[in-house]
Write a protein that holds these residues in place. Structure first.
Motif, PDB file in Angstrom:
ATOM      1  N   UNK A   1       0.962   9.142   5.301  1.00 11.97           N
ATOM      2  CA  UNK A   1       0.220   8.967   6.743  1.00 11.97           C
ATOM      3  C   UNK A   1       0.310   7.550   6.420  1.00 11.97           C
ATOM      4  N   UNK A   2       0.263   6.721   5.509  1.00 13.17           N
ATOM      5  CA  UNK A   2      -0.184   5.679   5.361  1.00 13.17           C
ATOM      6  C   UNK A   2       1.306   4.618   5.645  1.00 13.17           C
ATOM      7  N   UNK A   3       2.066   5.319   5.964  1.00 15.55           N
ATOM      8  CA  UNK A   3       3.338   5.172   6.277  1.00 15.55           C
ATOM      9  C   UNK A   3       3.346   4.387   7.616  1.00 15.55           C
ATOM     10  N   UNK A   4       2.911   5.796   8.099  1.00 10.03           N
ATOM     11  CA  UNK A   4       2.775   6.127   9.412  1.00 10.03           C
ATOM     12  C   UNK A   4       1.952   5.479  10.400  1.00 10.03           C
ATOM     13  N   UNK A   5       0.802   4.735   9.479  1.00  6.76           N
ATOM     14  CA  UNK A   5       0.490   4.204  10.430  1.00  6.76           C
ATOM     15  C   UNK A   5       0.723   3.072  10.501  1.00  6.76           C
ATOM     16  N   UNK A   6       1.630   1.772   9.014  1.00  8.79           N
ATOM     17  CA  UNK A   6       1.703   1.191   8.908  1.00  8.79           C
ATOM     18  C   UNK A   6       3.463   0.477  10.102  1.00  8.79           C
TER      19      UNK A   6
ATOM     20  N   UNK B   1       3.181  25.643  12.553  1.00 11.92           N
ATOM     21  CA  UNK B   1       3.762  23.937  11.731  1.00 11.92           C
ATOM     22  C   UNK B   1       2.280  22.771  12.161  1.00 11.92           C
ATOM     23  N   UNK B   2       1.917  22.831  10.869  1.00 10.87           N
ATOM     24  CA  UNK B   2       0.410  21.902  11.225  1.00 10.87           C
ATOM     25  C   UNK B   2       0.975  20.313  11.056  1.00 10.87           C
ATOM     26  N   UNK B   3      -0.160  19.852  12.064  1.00 13.52           N
ATOM     27  CA  UNK B   3      -0.273  18.857  12.498  1.00 13.52           C
ATOM     28  C   UNK B   3      -1.485  17.782  12.354  1.00 13.52           C
ATOM     29  N   UNK B   4      -1.186  16.747  10.648  1.00 13.91           N
ATOM     30  CA  UNK B   4      -2.544  16.531  10.678  1.00 13.91           C
ATOM     31  C   UNK B   4      -2.689  14.854  11.555  1.00 13.91           C
ATOM     32  N   UNK B   5      -3.623  14.222  12.009  1.00 11.65           N
ATOM     33  CA  UNK B   5      -3.921  12.403  12.436  1.00 11.65           C
ATOM     34  C   UNK B   5      -4.248  11.513  10.975  1.00 11.65           C
ATOM     35  N   UNK B   6      -3.692  10.852  11.416  1.00 12.17           N
ATOM     36  CA  UNK B   6      -4.447   9.343  10.156  1.00 12.17           C
ATOM     37  C   UNK B   6      -5.175   8.642  11.082  1.00 12.17           C
ATOM     38  N   UNK B   7      -5.888   8.409  10.035  1.00 15.10           N
ATOM     39  CA  UNK B   7      -6.961   6.955  10.523  1.00 15.10           C
ATOM     40  C   UNK B   7      -6.374   5.830  10.994  1.00 15.10           C
ATOM     41  N   UNK B   8      -6.351   5.204  12.298  1.00 18.48           N
ATOM     42  CA  UNK B   8      -6.460   3.761  12.250  1.00 18.48           C
ATOM     43  C   UNK B   8      -6.571   2.538  11.181  1.00 18.48           C
ATOM     44  N   UNK B   9      -5.592   1.595  10.800  1.00 19.58           N
ATOM     45  CA  UNK B   9      -5.618   1.240   9.496  1.00 19.58           C
ATOM     46  C   UNK B   9      -6.212  -0.198  10.008  1.00 19.58           C
ATOM     47  N   UNK B  10      -7.715  -0.466   9.338  1.00 18.91           N
ATOM     48  CA  UNK B  10      -8.186  -2.509   9.945  1.00 18.91           C
ATOM     49  C   UNK B  10      -7.486  -2.478  10.062  1.00 18.91           C
TER      50      UNK B  10
END
Length: 292
Positions: free
Chosen positions: A50-55, A138-147
């Motif tokens: 998730x962290x990689x995806x947000x970046x 299939x389960x898809x979870x959201x990732x919080x945005x990075x400041x």
């Protein structure tokens, strides 16, 4: 072994800066082919993907994501149209202020559809992150945005200059690296099944850490020599943006052409200074100066 209680980080940093940056000698192609290094993941944080995806999303749009937003990623082949994802997210999580299809601003070579979502209610944001949405089993979870400013994960390659205790190795390494960032992944590389000290780690250098007083402080800057507190030693490190290392004196901070030690070196061919006979330009041109 812990030394941070009585040794300041400035002292640690000065020790590391004064040490030569050691690198293993290159191995011949024949040996590399026969004993190719193999990676083994020792630790993988559940949030790393998730962290990689947000970046990646922030990189595509060339700016930080909307504060308080959530990022979803779906296989592009799963949807006939992106609005199917919009309907699914709003139906399962709650009312939405708007969507931003991140994939529309970048390449689609990965086959993923990324969308940024801003919900009306904070409870919907929490639900999207903790429960996610289900579609076709299939389960898809959201990732919080990075400041803003906190959107960099650093991939560091390390060479341990000691043999650690195998039983406590991973825990000791993670505790030592907390000064530089939050550890999201640790991989070891083996040759013929044997560990030779080669590692790669992924760090979030903006996460901060808790100091001896219980306060959260900023991470220490990465260097070519990373101090590992648990073993009271330094590890040779390389990463994107690392300080230049002089190939002559093996100290970080300057290139070979600017090396003060090399400037004092005498050439046995032309008797000049600042280079050796192997790299003597006058020798290669067939010019030789006799000593006065």
């Amino acid at each position: 072994m812990s030394t941070q209680d009585h040794v300041s980080w400035s002292t640690v940093a000065s020790r590391g800066a004064s040490k030569k940056v050691l690198r293993p000698l290159p191995v011949s192609a024949e040996t590399d082919f026969q004993f190719k290094l193999k990676s083994n993941t020792l630790f993988h944080h559940s949030e790393l993907d998730y962290q990689i995806m947000v970046r990646q999303a922030a990189s595509i749009v060339k700016q930080a994501l909307t504060p308080g937003s959530v990022l979803f990623s779906f296989p592009a082949s799963l949807l006939k149209h992106r609005t199917e994802a919009y309907e699914l997210i709003e139906d399962k999580c709650g009312a939405v202020q708007g969507f931003r299809p991140i994939s529309n601003y970048g390449t689609r070579s990965a086959g993923e559809f990324m969308v940024e979502v801003k919900f009306v209610m904070p409870t919907s944001t929490t639900k999207a992150i903790t429960h996610g949405v289900s579609y076709k089993n299939l389960l898809f979870k959201g990732s919080p945005s990075v400041p803003s400013g906190n959107n960099t994960l650093v991939h560091v390659k390390m060479t341990l200059l000691r043999i650690p205790d195998k039983d406590t190795f991973l825990a000791d390494l993670k505790r030592s690296l907390r000064y530089y960032g939050k550890v999201y992944q640790v991989k070891e590389y083996t040759c013929g099944g044997y560990f030779e000290g080669e590692l790669s780690v992924i760090l979030d250098t903006s996460a901060g850490y808790i100091d001896a007083s219980g306060d959260k402080v900023k991470n220490e800057p990465l260097t070519n020599n990373l101090y590992l507190e648990e073993w009271d030693c330094f590890a040779s490190a390389t990463f994107k943006g690392a300080p230049t290392v002089c190939h002559w004196f093996r100290l970080a901070g300057h290139a070979r052409s600017k090396c003060p030690d090399l400037a004092k070196t005498k050439c046995f061919s032309c008797h000049g200074s600042g280079h050796t006979a192997k790299f003597c330009k006058k020798k290669n041109l067939g010019v030789t100066e006799l000593p006065v």
